[in-house]
Enzyme design. Structure first.
Site, mmCIF file in Angstrom:
data_model
loop_
_atom_site.group_PDB
_atom_site.id
_atom_site.type_symbol
_atom_site.label_atom_id
_atom_site.label_comp_id
_atom_site.label_asym_id
_atom_site.label_seq_id
_atom_site.Cartn_x
_atom_site.Cartn_y
_atom_site.Cartn_z
ATOM 1 N N PRO A 94 1.989 0.051 -12.159
ATOM 2 C CA PRO A 94 1.403 -0.550 -10.957
ATOM 3 C C PRO A 94 1.034 -2.007 -11.181
ATOM 4 O O PRO A 94 0.476 -2.365 -12.214
ATOM 5 C CB PRO A 94 0.155 0.316 -10.723
ATOM 6 N N CYS A 95 1.359 -2.846 -10.185
ATOM 7 C CA CYS A 95 1.317 -4.284 -10.404
ATOM 8 C C CYS A 95 0.021 -4.947 -9.981
ATOM 9 O O CYS A 95 -0.185 -6.127 -10.247
ATOM 10 C CB CYS A 95 2.472 -4.944 -9.657
#
Length: 412
Positions: A94-95
């Site tokens: 997840p960024c």
């Protein structure tokens, strides 16, 4: 090498954009790991079916949402047994913890998920790696006197006791691969060091411009960036009837009937469907009357393709920091997880999930599952359709990266 049965697993898979692209490029999916039940439902609905693009899925692994930590803790022996049977590990944690659009908190627990990716790589030791993240992944956090997360991952992958990987990386824009938005991404590819027998430098990004031109040319999408209008003009309300939404009471949807004239991009997105087949997720928003009037004024008076200025936002009483009326003749602004960041270029409304999906290059046969939106405290636990689309790797970009990896695989 050149084995047609090249097999991959996808970690932090989201709703399946990266997996879909890799499968279209000739890679065989084995399984995918995604912790969100909503996103995982979309992935399995589309990629664990009777279509050609489908995962094999091992019997020992439940077909349910889980974290990479749960995979490591609950199935260590099964993972060990898969060493030598997986050619590629793909994915990107997840960024939000790395994004320059976010808070970039060094202590964000999501930043540690890259270590679980590395841990799984160390167990399976595949021939190739594909790692995707936001541009900010390659930047050190403000005030830190240490390497970026990209540099840390590179060192980890090169430093395995059994020999590790030769690692290559580049910031690439999705628009290079005919995706109708810029969407700059950090892309890392790696080749297991023992497979590289020559002394010549094997950098998959060396001739990337020529590769992009060839990739687009094969799809008759060369010559210019794909504009917003080329992507979604066939979904305008004035071309279709409206009908009650089948999956949400109290909403209308566009009752899609394929127009006679389609852009080349739209033809590609419609491939595999009959003219009478409608894509899902065409639910229209229920805007209040004053919201529609405000949007009409924005479309009349504000420059398109640019976020509203502070003065404009104050004029309209908007608290949002980023709100952009789209320019039909240019690339879209980057699609986010928020449904109200983008305004349609000619209609006083936000985009449907399907229009966002088109801007992300999802084909029309790909059906999104679950709620459309969520709010409040539920945002931490739910991943509705708008969020699934905004978080995804654009399938066209993923397909191109998959072809680039196949090209590399064929020369080793």
């Amino acid at each position: 090498m050149g084995d047609v049965s090249v097999r991959f697993i996808d970690l932090f898979a989201g709703c399946g954009g990266l997996s879909l692209g890799l499968m279209k490029a000739g890679w065989q999916g084995v399984f995918a790991i995604e912790k969100s039940g909503d996103a995982f439902q979309t992935l399995t609905h589309n990629l664990c079916s009777k279509r050609k693009t489908t995962f094999e899925w091992p019997e020992w692994l439940p077909q349910e949402a889980m974290t990479t930590r749960e995979l490591l803790d609950q199935f260590p022996r099964e993972l060990e047994a898969m060493r030598g049977h997986i050619d590629l590990i793909a994915g990107g944690p997840p960024c939000q913890g790395f994004s320059v659009a976010g808070r970039r908190n060094p202590e964000d627990p999501r930043n540690k998920l890259k270590d679980e990716y590395v841990e799984i790589v160390n167990i399976l030791q595949p021939k190739f790696l594909l790692f995707e993240n936001v541009r900010g992944f390659a930047s050190a956090f403000k005030g830190e006197n240490k390497k970026s997360h990209a540099d840390q991952v590179r060192e980890d992958l090169m430093g395995f006791e059994w020999g590790g990987y030769q690692v290559f990386s580049r910031i690439l824009e999705a628009s290079n691969f005919a995706v109708p938005q810029p969407r700059a991404r950090f892309i890392l590819m790696a080749v297991r060091a023992d497979l590289i027998t020559s002394q010549a430098e094997i950098d998959p990004f060396d001739d990337i411009d020529a590769f992009c031109a060839s990739f687009r040319d094969k799809r008759s999408l060369n010559g210019h960036n794909i504009t917003v209008k080329e992507a979604i003009s066939d979904l305008e309300i004035n071309l279709h009837d409206l009908a009650p939404c089948l999956d949400t009471k109290g909403f209308n949807r566009i009752d899609y009937l394929q127009p006679e004239e389609l852009s080349q991009f739209q033809k590609l997105m419609r491939k595999g469907l009959r003219k009478t087949q409608s894509p899902n997720s065409l639910r229209l928003p229920n805007h209040r009357a004053e919201t529609v009037l405000r949007f009409q004024d924005v479309l009349r008076t504000c420059p398109k393709g640019r976020s509203l200025s502070k003065e404009m936002r104050e004029k309209y009483g908007m608290k949002k920091q980023c709100f952009t009326p789209l320019d039909p003749d240019r690339l879209s602004r980057t699609v986010t997880t928020l449904p109200d960041d983008l305004l349609h270029y000619s209609e006083p409304r936000i985009l449907t999930v399907r229009e966002n999906a088109r801007l992300q290059s999802f084909p029309d046969w790909f059906e999104f599952q679950g709620k459309y939106t969520t709010g409040g405290s539920r945002r931490k636990s739910e991943c509705p359709r708008y969020t699934q689309v905004g978080n995804a790797v654009p399938p066209l970009m993923a397909e191109a990266l998959g072809e680039l990896l196949r090209k590399l695989e064929n020369i080793l």
